[in-house]
Design a protein around this motif. Structure first.
Motif, PDB file in Angstrom:
ATOM      1  N   LEU A 185      -5.155   9.221   0.343  1.00  0.00           N
ATOM      2  CA  LEU A 185      -4.248  10.281  -0.125  1.00  0.00           C
ATOM      3  C   LEU A 185      -5.069  11.527  -0.429  1.00  0.00           C
ATOM      4  CD1 LEU A 185      -2.072   8.074  -2.521  1.00  0.00           C
ATOM      5  CD2 LEU A 185      -1.594   8.694  -0.141  1.00  0.00           C
ATOM      6  N   ALA A 227       0.940   4.068  -2.805  1.00  0.00           N
ATOM      7  CA  ALA A 227       0.708   5.470  -2.470  1.00  0.00           C
ATOM      8  C   ALA A 227       1.747   6.364  -3.128  1.00  0.00           C
ATOM      9  CB  ALA A 227       0.717   5.659  -0.952  1.00  0.00           C
ATOM     10  N   LEU A 239      -6.611   4.781  -0.728  1.00  0.00           N
ATOM     11  CA  LEU A 239      -5.366   4.797   0.042  1.00  0.00           C
ATOM     12  C   LEU A 239      -5.289   5.967   1.010  1.00  0.00           C
ATOM     13  CD1 LEU A 239      -2.995   3.835  -2.905  1.00  0.00           C
ATOM     14  CD2 LEU A 239      -3.512   2.406  -0.917  1.00  0.00           C
ATOM     15  N   THR A 279       0.922   9.140  -6.020  1.00  0.00           N
ATOM     16  CA  THR A 279       1.356  10.528  -5.843  1.00  0.00           C
ATOM     17  C   THR A 279       2.182  10.997  -7.040  1.00  0.00           C
ATOM     18  OG1 THR A 279       1.347  10.276  -3.437  1.00  0.00           O
ATOM     19  CG2 THR A 279       2.648  12.088  -4.348  1.00  0.00           C
ATOM     20  N   ALA A 321      -6.412   6.880  -5.094  1.00  0.00           N
ATOM     21  CA  ALA A 321      -6.035   7.900  -4.113  1.00  0.00           C
ATOM     22  C   ALA A 321      -7.014   7.907  -2.950  1.00  0.00           C
ATOM     23  CB  ALA A 321      -5.981   9.273  -4.779  1.00  0.00           C
ATOM     24  N   ARG A 354       0.843  -1.206   0.000  1.00  0.00           N
ATOM     25  CA  ARG A 354       0.000   0.000   0.000  1.00  0.00           C
ATOM     26  C   ARG A 354       0.872   1.246   0.000  1.00  0.00           C
ATOM     27  NH1 ARG A 354      -2.786  -2.585   4.158  1.00  0.00           N
ATOM     28  NH2 ARG A 354      -2.252  -0.912   5.617  1.00  0.00           N
TER      29      ARG A 354
END
Length: 708
Positions: free
Chosen positions: A388, A344, A386, A348, A383, A340
């Motif tokens: 984010l 991530a 996760l 990003t 996103a 994970r």
């Protein structure tokens, strides 16, 4: 937005006479859903007048009765559209118009190093004194041509042609027939094929053909008819099979009716042919549904480019295929913490590239623009899953702004791109700028599928994390895109022709046709079976956002049907020189693409775009039933290596569509998925398709390695 957006178990079925409806109920593991007629649905609640009316390109020719919608994207489109009629392939027959009548044959199937071919080559030519032909009617599986002196009706899947005379006259043949066949028919043998000539009187009752002494013509009274039946391979006129088929073929055709149904585990298609007749069962139709009443025992078969087609007699053909799950994103929350974290970082990085200050503008057209929007929508779901927040916010803003722009109904009144018009002649919605012949009806389901998926994912996210207004802003135009390719019934379009039902999808064949006019001697065609499947995945997601149960059921039927045919004819064809095909036509199935000679491109175009529903590529349950052997065989052929050596040389994957092939490889099993993930980490940036991201493909491989 929930991490998984699953449609409810579909218990309502929608069906068409190009349009009628159906309902069914069956739980997981239960019997196939059995359609049954219920009142026809009203057309989709859309307003076509919100778009500017504009013909983007002139139609080169139209042979179509007044009031009919132009039949783009059909197996018979070339009879009605284009500069001149082309042959059509209502398997097992091939049919073409002549100056005064028509020709018909059962294609002789041959195999070469690159494909399986069954071109039009007439075995019979019939002169009926025809002139100025035009399509006068069409429905779910039949088309009728008005030839001036009468009507020729062709039914998809039937080895019979029917001619109905408007006035007393004679039909003349280039091959003589002799009396003495079954059911009062006459018989001719051409090139090893036995043909029967049957007749009906003006009341539709069977009658003996009124043959001339030389057998080369037959008189037909006004309202009377003739029918030409091609017997299956090796079947003789005096056999019991010939008698059964002749008895069925004598019935004049009636309009055909399509019904469909979906349950938790199956999708069922039913075609009512209007009267008992002769018909074939194609390979993908092997799993019978309860409504089927065909007698196929001992009647023989026809060789076709799709494989052996079993000869049958009866009125109702019905079959079932496995359902395909509809998920909105990948289950990355179940991955180990280290994976994970790696994902991530990848999300990003991709977000910075695609939604950062230096991000390129979205492509203006509907195809590449749609791919980019769906790509970013997939990234947004990762996103969000996760946690984010900052990348998700940037993607949300960029996606929402672009989708709102494209969904402005009057956009094309104010600008030349990123907008839609209604072509009032073809009765179709065209995005500007047009691409890949979309102004002629080409590929609309591909383009619109990407846009619908992006709209659905962005709207669902906005409902959970935004102000909840995006779905309503997108709906007027997005609903039109859905109706353009998949309306359950005709959609009125003011003074012009209606949008036809199921514009791109062929229920009998179980798949879509990509060409609008089909101006080819080999019939219509479809290359990217996977983009067609993805279109119905996007439609199902949009139906969920719109809380439209009927559209959702239809989308799941389309999704399951297209996926089953994609496996049967593109990815896992029975017979032929190659492990997989890349172009399926009416008259051939071949290893070729419109854009590249590379074998990797031929397989890659059957994989992209990878969606959460792409498990069908491996098998009906989303996993390979053979331990991944067929997936590995296809990959080995595309890469030019032995199946055992797929992972021996990492550089072998640095090829066109290498990223898509790695995604496909991840379906072969957890170990293959782990190998694919390792190579996806190192694949050069230029090998990542513009409709995907490294993060999404890595998430796909990781979840497959984990058994997801």
């Amino acid at each position: 937005m929930t991490r998984r957006l699953r449609g409810a178990v579909a218990l309502l079925a929608v069906a068409v006479l190009l349009g009628c409806t159906a309902t069914s109920e069956a739980g997981p593991g239960g019997p196939p859903a059995a359609p049954s007629a219920v009142p026809a649905p009203r057309p989709p609640d859309v307003d076509l007048t919100i778009l500017p009316a504009r013909q983007v390109a002139p139609t080169p020719g139209m042979r179509l009765a007044e009031g009919l919608s132009p039949p783009t994207n059909r197996w018979f489109s070339a009879l009605a559209l284009g500069d001149a009629p082309q042959p059509v392939f209502p398997l097992p027959l091939a049919v073409a118009l002549t100056a005064t009548g028509f020709g018909v044959g059962v294609p002789q199937v041959t195999t070469t190093a690159t494909g399986v071919f069954g071109p039009y080559a007439p075995q019979l030519t019939v002169d009926v004194g025809g002139r100025d032909p035009e399509v006068s009617a069409y429905d779910a599986a039949s088309v009728t041509m008005d030839l001036g002196t009468g009507a020729l009706t062709v039914v998809e899947g039937s080895p019979v042609l029917h001619w109905t005379a408007a006035n007393p006259g004679a039909a003349r043949f280039d091959t003589p027939f002799e009396p003495g066949g079954p059911a009062g028919s006459a018989v001719a043998a051409v090139g090893g094929r036995t043909w029967l000539l049957l007749a009906t009187d003006p009341d539709g009752a069977p009658a003996a053909p009124a043959l001339a002494a030389d057998g080369r013509s037959a008189d037909v009274p006004a309202g009377g008819g003739l029918a030409w039946l091609a017997l299956p391979d090796g079947v003789a006129a005096g056999s019991a099979a010939a008698r059964t088929l002749a008895d069925a073929a004598a019935h004049p055709p009636a309009p055909t009716t399509l019904r469909w149904a979906v349950s938790a585990g199956t999708a069922t298609t039913e075609l009512d042919l209007g009267a008992p007749t002769a018909v074939v069962r194609l390979p993908h139709q092997a799993t019978l549904a309860p409504a089927d009443d065909l007698d196929c025992d001992g009647l023989g078969a026809y060789a076709t480019v799709l494989g052996a087609a079993t000869a049958c007699a009866g009125r109702t053909a019905a079959w079932s295929v496995p359902a395909v799950a509809v998920d909105a994103t990948l289950d990355v929350a179940a991955l180990p913490e280290a994976e994970r974290a790696e994902l991530a970082d990848a999300v990003t990085a991709d977000t910075e590239r695609l939604a950062g200050d230096a991000a390129p503008a979205y492509p203006a057209d509907t195809y590449f623009g749609g791919k980019a929007l769906a790509r970013d929508a997939h990234l947004l779901t990762l996103a969000t899953a996760l946690g984010l927040d900052e990348p998700a916010a940037r993607l949300r803003e960029r996606l929402g702004a672009e989708l709102r722009l494209r969904a402005e109904p009057d956009g094309c009144a104010r600008r030349a791109e990123r907008c839609f018009v209604l072509d009032p002649v073809l009765a179709t919605v065209v995005g500007l700028p047009a691409g890949f012949g979309s102004e002629e009806g080409n590929d609309h389901h591909f383009h619109d599928g990407y846009l619908l998926e992006a709209a659905a994912l962005a709207a669902a996210d906005d409902a959970a994390h935004g102000d909840g207004t995006l779905a309503a802003a997108l709906a007027p135009v997005a609903d039109l895109l859905a109706a353009d390719v998949a309306a359950a019934g005709p959609v009125p379009a003011g003074d012009g022709p209606a949008i036809p039902a199921l514009r791109t999808f062929d229920a009998f064949a179980g798949h879509s046709w990509a060409s609008g006019y089909a101006p080819f001697a080999d019939g219509n065609n479809q290359e990217s079976s996977s983009e067609a499947v993805a279109a119905w995945h996007g439609l199902a997601l949009w139906a969920s956002v719109r809380d439209d149960a009927a559209l959702g059921d239809e989308a799941r039927w389309l999704l399951a049907s297209e996926a089953a045919s994609a496996r049967a004819y593109w990815l896992e064809p029975d017979g032929g020189p190659t492990s997989f095909a890349s172009l399926v036509w009416g008259g051939k199935r071949e290893r070729a693409t419109w854009f590249s000679p590379a074998p990797s491109a031929a397989l890659g175009i059957q994989v992209l775009p990878v969606t959460p529903s792409s498990g069908y590529l491996a098998g009906p349950e989303g996993t390979p039933p053979d331990g991944g052997a067929r997936v590995r065989a296809n990959l080995a052929e595309a890469l030019g290596v032995a199946p055992a050596d797929l992972w021996a040389d990492p550089s072998a994957w640095d090829i066109p569509f290498g990223d898509q092939l790695l995604a496909y490889a991840a379906l072969a099993g957890p170990d293959d998925a782990a190998h694919a993930a390792a190579l996806l980490r190192e694949l050069p940036d230029e090998r990542i398709d513009d409709g995907s991201t490294r993060a999404w493909l890595l998430a796909w491989a990781m979840t497959r390695a984990a058994g997801g």
